[in-house]
Design a protein around this motif. Structure first.
Motif, PDB file in Angstrom:
ATOM      1  N   PRO A   1       7.539  19.220   9.828  1.00  0.00           N
ATOM      2  CA  PRO A   1       7.604  18.015   8.989  1.00  0.00           C
ATOM      3  C   PRO A   1       8.575  16.967   9.528  1.00  0.00           C
ATOM      4  CG  PRO A   1       8.648  19.872   7.882  1.00  0.00           C
ATOM      5  CD  PRO A   1       7.953  20.423   9.081  1.00  0.00           C
ATOM      6  N   VAL A   2       9.655  17.405  10.166  1.00  0.00           N
ATOM      7  CA  VAL A   2      10.588  16.444  10.763  1.00  0.00           C
ATOM      8  C   VAL A   2       9.892  15.705  11.901  1.00  0.00           C
ATOM      9  CG1 VAL A   2      12.889  16.109  11.721  1.00  0.00           C
ATOM     10  CG2 VAL A   2      12.442  18.091  10.264  1.00  0.00           C
ATOM     11  N   GLU A   3       9.160  16.453  12.721  1.00  0.00           N
ATOM     12  CA  GLU A   3       8.439  15.837  13.837  1.00  0.00           C
ATOM     13  C   GLU A   3       7.391  14.851  13.330  1.00  0.00           C
ATOM     14  OE1 GLU A   3       6.965  19.264  15.792  1.00  0.00           O
ATOM     15  OE2 GLU A   3       8.862  19.740  16.778  1.00  0.00           O
ATOM     16  N   ALA A   4       6.745  15.184  12.205  1.00  0.00           N
ATOM     17  CA  ALA A   4       5.735  14.280  11.651  1.00  0.00           C
ATOM     18  C   ALA A   4       6.378  12.962  11.204  1.00  0.00           C
ATOM     19  CB  ALA A   4       5.019  14.951  10.472  1.00  0.00           C
TER      20      ALA A   4
ATOM     21  N   GLU B   1       7.236  11.026  14.383  1.00  0.00           N
ATOM     22  CA  GLU B   1       6.047  10.449  15.018  1.00  0.00           C
ATOM     23  C   GLU B   1       5.612   9.171  14.312  1.00  0.00           C
ATOM     24  OE1 GLU B   1       3.435  13.752  14.817  1.00  0.00           O
ATOM     25  OE2 GLU B   1       4.409  14.821  16.467  1.00  0.00           O
ATOM     26  N   LEU B   2       5.692   9.176  12.979  1.00  0.00           N
ATOM     27  CA  LEU B   2       5.297   7.983  12.229  1.00  0.00           C
ATOM     28  C   LEU B   2       6.290   6.848  12.472  1.00  0.00           C
ATOM     29  CD1 LEU B   2       3.263   6.789  10.290  1.00  0.00           C
ATOM     30  CD2 LEU B   2       4.569   7.738   8.392  1.00  0.00           C
ATOM     31  N   VAL B   3       7.575   7.176  12.520  1.00  0.00           N
ATOM     32  CA  VAL B   3       8.589   6.156  12.806  1.00  0.00           C
ATOM     33  C   VAL B   3       8.396   5.594  14.213  1.00  0.00           C
ATOM     34  CG1 VAL B   3      11.057   5.788  13.196  1.00  0.00           C
ATOM     35  CG2 VAL B   3      10.292   7.072  11.186  1.00  0.00           C
TER      36      VAL B   3
ATOM     37  N   GLN C   1       9.915   4.438   2.736  1.00  0.00           N
ATOM     38  CA  GLN C   1       8.593   3.926   3.076  1.00  0.00           C
ATOM     39  C   GLN C   1       7.738   5.001   3.741  1.00  0.00           C
ATOM     40  OE1 GLN C   1       6.754   1.592   2.361  1.00  0.00           O
ATOM     41  NE2 GLN C   1       5.461   0.908   4.057  1.00  0.00           N
ATOM     42  N   VAL C   2       8.334   5.815   4.601  1.00  0.00           N
ATOM     43  CA  VAL C   2       7.597   6.927   5.213  1.00  0.00           C
ATOM     44  C   VAL C   2       7.099   7.878   4.126  1.00  0.00           C
ATOM     45  CG1 VAL C   2       7.794   8.955   6.699  1.00  0.00           C
ATOM     46  CG2 VAL C   2       8.788   6.776   7.428  1.00  0.00           C
ATOM     47  N   PHE C   3       7.973   8.207   3.186  1.00  0.00           N
ATOM     48  CA  PHE C   3       7.582   9.050   2.044  1.00  0.00           C
ATOM     49  C   PHE C   3       6.368   8.462   1.323  1.00  0.00           C
ATOM     50  CE2 PHE C   3       8.259   8.337  -2.589  1.00  0.00           C
ATOM     51  CZ  PHE C   3       7.772   9.533  -3.085  1.00  0.00           C
ATOM     52  N   ALA C   4       6.425   7.160   1.025  1.00  0.00           N
ATOM     53  CA  ALA C   4       5.337   6.522   0.295  1.00  0.00           C
ATOM     54  C   ALA C   4       4.050   6.491   1.105  1.00  0.00           C
ATOM     55  CB  ALA C   4       5.753   5.094  -0.101  1.00  0.00           C
TER      56      ALA C   4
ATOM     57  N   ARG D   1      -1.047   3.303  11.391  1.00  0.00           N
ATOM     58  CA  ARG D   1      -0.400   2.736  12.573  1.00  0.00           C
ATOM     59  C   ARG D   1      -1.127   3.119  13.856  1.00  0.00           C
ATOM     60  NH1 ARG D   1       5.978   3.636  10.648  1.00  0.00           N
ATOM     61  NH2 ARG D   1       5.857   2.148   8.918  1.00  0.00           N
ATOM     62  N   GLY D   2      -2.455   3.124  13.764  1.00  0.00           N
ATOM     63  CA  GLY D   2      -3.271   3.372  14.938  1.00  0.00           C
ATOM     64  C   GLY D   2      -3.369   4.822  15.360  1.00  0.00           C
ATOM     65  N   ALA D   3      -2.871   5.755  14.552  1.00  0.00           N
ATOM     66  CA  ALA D   3      -2.911   7.182  14.892  1.00  0.00           C
ATOM     67  C   ALA D   3      -3.399   7.975  13.684  1.00  0.00           C
ATOM     68  CB  ALA D   3      -1.521   7.658  15.312  1.00  0.00           C
TER      69      ALA D   3
END
Length: 461
Positions: free
Chosen positions: A155-158, A161-163, A203-206, A220-222
């Protein structure tokens, strides 16, 4: 493939041999590399990449047997990116010959900036510190939980990755802008940086939870978190339901991001903590009403507008501005910042509705028409249904079957509601500018906040 991380340390190379331990080819490749004296690890699966392997490492080289799918190698690259080895630059058509350098923690990609990008500017400097704060936290957490087990860090990596995919840092921008506009100095910079980092992780949470609720496939394109992990479940042949697994990982990822956001803002005091608490509550309540309206299929423009203001207007602009002003010790700015923030924030949400209905997915980085496909009663759709009988009929038909995205889009265009919304955005931007007239702000911040209102209202993504 070489993956390079910039460091002041002496260069140390790690060679990752991607392939099954049961396969003779990768095993022979690993033995051959070790015979040459290099530090080598056999990596049967991307999930088994241990962050501890990267301690003191400057360069990572990936070697894979021809039978290893390029998707698997790419997933290893993505995991390395979450641990700081990013910015791929391919030297050859195959992934085996790519070069990846660590991306400097200098802020988000230029295409997403809402500031001038001048490193000498106080806002840009604090945004760069905000980005570095987030990256340092996630890097430490990846190492911490990866030391327990490589799978524990998922979950930390996820989140990382989004950031790393590059967001607009819009809420941190408004928080820092509110702080500087209120005359905030260097004494409280650490506090505003931590609060801004907390806003971005909120914002990542949301986003992660929103993607699950909206059944979105891309962000974000992924691929979204739940889609990526559902695919991993399928490819790995694990037991159970792949969709439930993917959504479970996404829910935990969002929860963890919220936990980190609270961790970063734990030292806020007085009015600043009150703003933070109200902000978090509003975005969750707004989301609850959003999904309830979608379930009831109730085209109520007044309630749809309230939801837009609550979950977007206040959360995106008003509360971050108020948070920055509270940290700077200027409570008298709460009223004008509320008037400015709600109007600019509603314009932001209306632009979001237009981009979803009529935008370009290559620009937005997510599917277009998702609101319609998931029966979301947006303000745009509620206004269209109230104005045009054909739109209202198509909406009502959704009670018995899925909406027809093409027919609904055509009806919205024919109704003229798209231009109505554009006109409404123009009025909201003008109101946001007027709200700041005569307000005692530091430096040129009245002009800069007026420009920010225009940027969020007329953006293309």
């Amino acid at each position: 493939m070489s993956v390079r991380k910039e460091s002041v340390q002496d260069e140390q190379a790690l060679i990752l041999v991607v392939g099954s331990a049961a396969s003779s080819d990768p095993a022979r490749l690993s033995e051959a590399v070790q015979a040459g004296g290099a530090l080598t690890r056999l990596l049967p699966h991307p999930d088994q990449l241990d962050p501890e392997w990267l301690a003191g490492v400057r360069t990572v080289e990936l070697k894979a047997d021809a039978d290893v799918p390029q998707m698997t190698v790419q997933e290893v690259v993505e995991r390395l990116a979450a641990l700081g080895f990013t910015d791929a630059q391919k030297d050859a058509p195959t992934v085996q010959n790519a070069v990846v350098k660590l991306r400097p923690a200098a802020g988000p990609p230029a295409r997403d900036r809402f500031t001038d990008g001048d490193p000498g500017d106080a806002c840009d400097r604090l945004l760069a510190r905000t980005q570095a704060c987030i990256e340092d936290l996630l890097s430490a957490e990846c190492s911490r939980w990866g030391a327990v087990d490589a799978r524990a860090a998922a979950p930390v990596e996820a989140i990382a990755e989004l950031v790393a995919a590059g967001g607009k840092l819009l809420r941190p921008t408004f928080c820092i802008s509110g702080y500087l506009a209120a005359g905030g100095g260097t004494a409280d910079e650490d506090t505003v940086v931590a609060a801004s980092a907390g806003l971005e992780l909120l914002q990542v949470f949301a986003l992660v939870h929103d993607d699950v609720m909206d059944n979105s496939s891309a962000r974000r394109g992924a691929p979204t978190v739940h889609v990526r992990h559902a695919d991993l479940h399928t490819r790995s042949g694990w037991v159970g339901e792949h969709r439930r697994y993917g959504e479970g990982v996404a829910i935990l990822t969002g929860d963890l991001a919220l936990g980190y956001a609270h961790q970063l803002t734990r030292d806020l005091r007085g009015p600043a903590m009150e703003v933070w608490t109200e902000l978090v509550t509003e975005v969750i309540i707004g989301q609850q009403l959003d999904i309830r309206l979608a379930a009831e299929l109730s085209p109520d423009p007044d309630l749809a507008r309230w939801v837009a203001v609550c979950k977007s207007g206040r959360y995106t602009v008003h509360r971050p501005l108020a948070l920055g002003a509270a940290i700077a010790g200027r409570p008298e700015l709460q009223a004008p910042f509320e008037e400015y923030g709600i109007t600019a924030g509603e314009a932001f949400q209306l632009r979001d509705d237009l981009l979803d209905a009529f935008g370009d997915p290559a620009a937005t980085g997510k599917p277009v028409g998702l609101d319609v496909s998931e029966h979301k009663m947006t303000l745009l759709l509620a206004l269209g249904a109230a104005k045009d009988p054909r739109v209202a009929r198509l909406v009502e038909e959704g009670r018995n079957r899925d909406w027809d995205p093409t027919a609904l889009r055509d009806a919205l265009l024919a109704s003229g509601v798209r231009q109505d919304v554009e006109d409404c955005i123009d009025r909201l931007v003008a109101m946001a500018r007027t709200a700041l007239e005569g307000v005692p702000l530091a430096g040129d911040w009245q002009q800069r906040l007026s420009k920010l209102a225009e940027q969020v209202a007329y953006r293309e993504r």
